[in-house]
Design a protein around this motif. Structure first.
Motif, PDB file in Angstrom:
ATOM      1  N   GLU A 270       5.887   6.688   8.894  1.00  0.00           N
ATOM      2  CA  GLU A 270       5.349   5.448   9.296  1.00  0.00           C
ATOM      3  C   GLU A 270       4.391   5.575  10.026  1.00  0.00           C
ATOM      4  OE1 GLU A 270       7.750   1.596  12.256  1.00  0.00           O
ATOM      5  OE2 GLU A 270       8.377   3.910  11.746  1.00  0.00           O
ATOM      6  N   PRO A 271       3.555   4.372   9.610  1.00  0.00           N
ATOM      7  CA  PRO A 271       2.066   4.436   9.996  1.00  0.00           C
ATOM      8  C   PRO A 271       2.046   3.413  11.271  1.00  0.00           C
ATOM      9  CG  PRO A 271       2.739   2.642   8.673  1.00  0.00           C
ATOM     10  CD  PRO A 271       4.047   3.650   8.244  1.00  0.00           C
TER      11      PRO A 271
ATOM     12  N   VAL B 264       1.291  -1.404   0.322  1.00  0.00           N
ATOM     13  CA  VAL B 264       0.465   0.113   0.228  1.00  0.00           C
ATOM     14  C   VAL B 264       0.897   0.708   0.120  1.00  0.00           C
ATOM     15  CG1 VAL B 264      -1.630   1.197   1.039  1.00  0.00           C
ATOM     16  CG2 VAL B 264      -2.141  -1.110   1.281  1.00  0.00           C
ATOM     17  N   THR B 265       0.246   1.489  -0.689  1.00  0.00           N
ATOM     18  CA  THR B 265       1.585   3.753  -0.887  1.00  0.00           C
ATOM     19  C   THR B 265       0.865   4.231  -0.726  1.00  0.00           C
ATOM     20  OG1 THR B 265       1.052   3.901  -2.780  1.00  0.00           O
ATOM     21  CG2 THR B 265       2.713   2.940  -3.196  1.00  0.00           C
ATOM     22  N   GLY B 266       1.336   5.635   0.458  1.00  0.00           N
ATOM     23  CA  GLY B 266       0.407   6.439   1.072  1.00  0.00           C
ATOM     24  C   GLY B 266      -0.484   5.576   1.972  1.00  0.00           C
ATOM     25  N   GLY B 267       0.361   4.611   3.400  1.00  0.00           N
ATOM     26  CA  GLY B 267      -0.793   4.499   4.770  1.00  0.00           C
ATOM     27  C   GLY B 267      -0.616   4.823   5.563  1.00  0.00           C
ATOM     28  N   PHE B 268      -0.039   5.793   5.189  1.00  0.00           N
ATOM     29  CA  PHE B 268       0.305   6.779   6.955  1.00  0.00           C
ATOM     30  C   PHE B 268      -1.324   7.365   7.368  1.00  0.00           C
ATOM     31  CE2 PHE B 268       0.531  10.641   9.643  1.00  0.00           C
ATOM     32  CZ  PHE B 268       1.386   9.905  10.123  1.00  0.00           C
ATOM     33  N   SER B 269      -1.875   7.766   6.735  1.00  0.00           N
ATOM     34  CA  SER B 269      -3.387   8.876   7.134  1.00  0.00           C
ATOM     35  C   SER B 269      -4.459   8.417   5.730  1.00  0.00           C
ATOM     36  CB  SER B 269      -2.714  10.289   7.978  1.00  0.00           C
ATOM     37  OG  SER B 269      -2.249  10.453   5.860  1.00  0.00           O
ATOM     38  N   GLY B 270      -5.642   8.893   6.475  1.00  0.00           N
ATOM     39  CA  GLY B 270      -6.167   8.795   4.968  1.00  0.00           C
ATOM     40  C   GLY B 270      -6.903   7.640   4.289  1.00  0.00           C
ATOM     41  N   VAL B 271      -7.528   7.616   3.465  1.00  0.00           N
ATOM     42  CA  VAL B 271      -7.787   6.621   2.161  1.00  0.00           C
ATOM     43  C   VAL B 271      -6.492   4.938   3.112  1.00  0.00           C
ATOM     44  CG1 VAL B 271      -7.739   5.614   0.728  1.00  0.00           C
ATOM     45  CG2 VAL B 271      -8.712   7.702   0.879  1.00  0.00           C
TER      46      VAL B 271
END
Length: 271
Positions: free
Chosen positions: A44-45, A14-21
């Motif tokens: 980092e998530p 998953v790209t962009g997995g820190f916040s939001g969607v």
């Protein structure tokens, strides 16, 4: 029987997995039994991801390093990261389109995606005007080199703001790559959400305006999409249940595009 909507035994990226969607998607995938979740992001998530690879998706070398660091197999690649036009146009294009393409094609070339794997892109209904720009977009998609593509983008009249054009590119690329994906036993699809209640919403209100955002909401089902709304649709496209879908851009907009297509939207809110 295996749950066709689940991810038991599956390894996903998953790209962009820190916040939001992206953060919502990580949790949905964990709920659905994903064996291993790798997140690519600058931050980092804190959720259920198993591996974090710090990645600057605006930088080609950082994307390449992430590809080298990803352990296969990758049963589902979720190209979810995205930014608004509050950032400079080159960064918007790099994060929203160029890195998505580079990561996808590099992992495929590496052999990381086994037969039956899914590629899922987070696009946007902001990319709705792609038919008007299709010939130009096809010219750009023919350019595989990162720097050459940025040069083309800087020297051509786009007809849309950077964010909207980047999402037009994602929609067209999803269709463009479908035949290549099918030939390799893979599939690629996208979800095109309407405005979402995430930390990026204030940026979109700045660049698109409150009036347009609120009108769009009023012409859908009357509320913002949630991160989980979008994550559930993304997860469906990554699961076996959607195994015969390929090259499809799904509008997740509470009916907005349906109304636009048949001409029954109320435009008075934009006056």
């Amino acid at each position: 029987m295996t749950n066709p909507f689940g991810f038991e035994g599956k390894r996903v990226v998953v790209t962009g997995g820190f916040s939001g969607v992206g953060a919502a998607l990580v949790e949905v995938l964990a709920e659905q039994g994903a064996e291993h979740i790798t997140v690519l992001d600058l931050k980092e998530p804190t959720g259920s991801a198993h591996t974090f690879i710090r990645t600057d998706l605006s930088d080609a070398a950082s994307v390449d390093a992430a590809v080298d660091a990803i352990d296969g197999p990758v049963h589902a690649l979720f190209n979810n990261a995205g930014v608004a036009s509050t950032l400079p146009a080159p960064a918007v294009f790099a994060i929203n389109y160029l890195s998505l393409r580079r990561l996808t094609e590099a992992l495929v070339a590496k052999g990381a995606l086994p037969e039956g794997a899914a590629i899922v892109n987070t696009a946007s209904i902001a990319g709705i005007s792609w038919p008007a720009h299709l010939e130009a977009i096809k010219q750009l998609i023919a350019i595989e080199d990162w720097d050459a593509a940025q040069k083309w983008l800087a020297s051509n009249e786009l007809g849309s703001d950077a964010y909207s054009y980047s999402k037009e590119l994602v929609q067209v690329y999803t269709m463009y790559y479908a035949r290549t994906a099918a030939a390799k036993g893979l599939r690629i699809n996208s979800v095109c959400p309407s405005p979402i209640d995430t930390p990026l919403l204030p940026d979109f209100r700045k660049t698109i305006s409150d009036k347009v955002i609120d009108w769009n909401i009023s012409q859908g089902n009357g509320r913002l999409a949630t991160g989980r709304d979008v994550a559930l649709a993304l997860a469906f496209l990554g699961a076996e249940a959607s195994g015969f879908l390929n090259g499809v851009n799904i509008n997740l907009d509470g009916g907005f595009n349906a109304g636009l297509t048949v001409g029954n939207l109320d435009f008075s809110g934009l006056a």
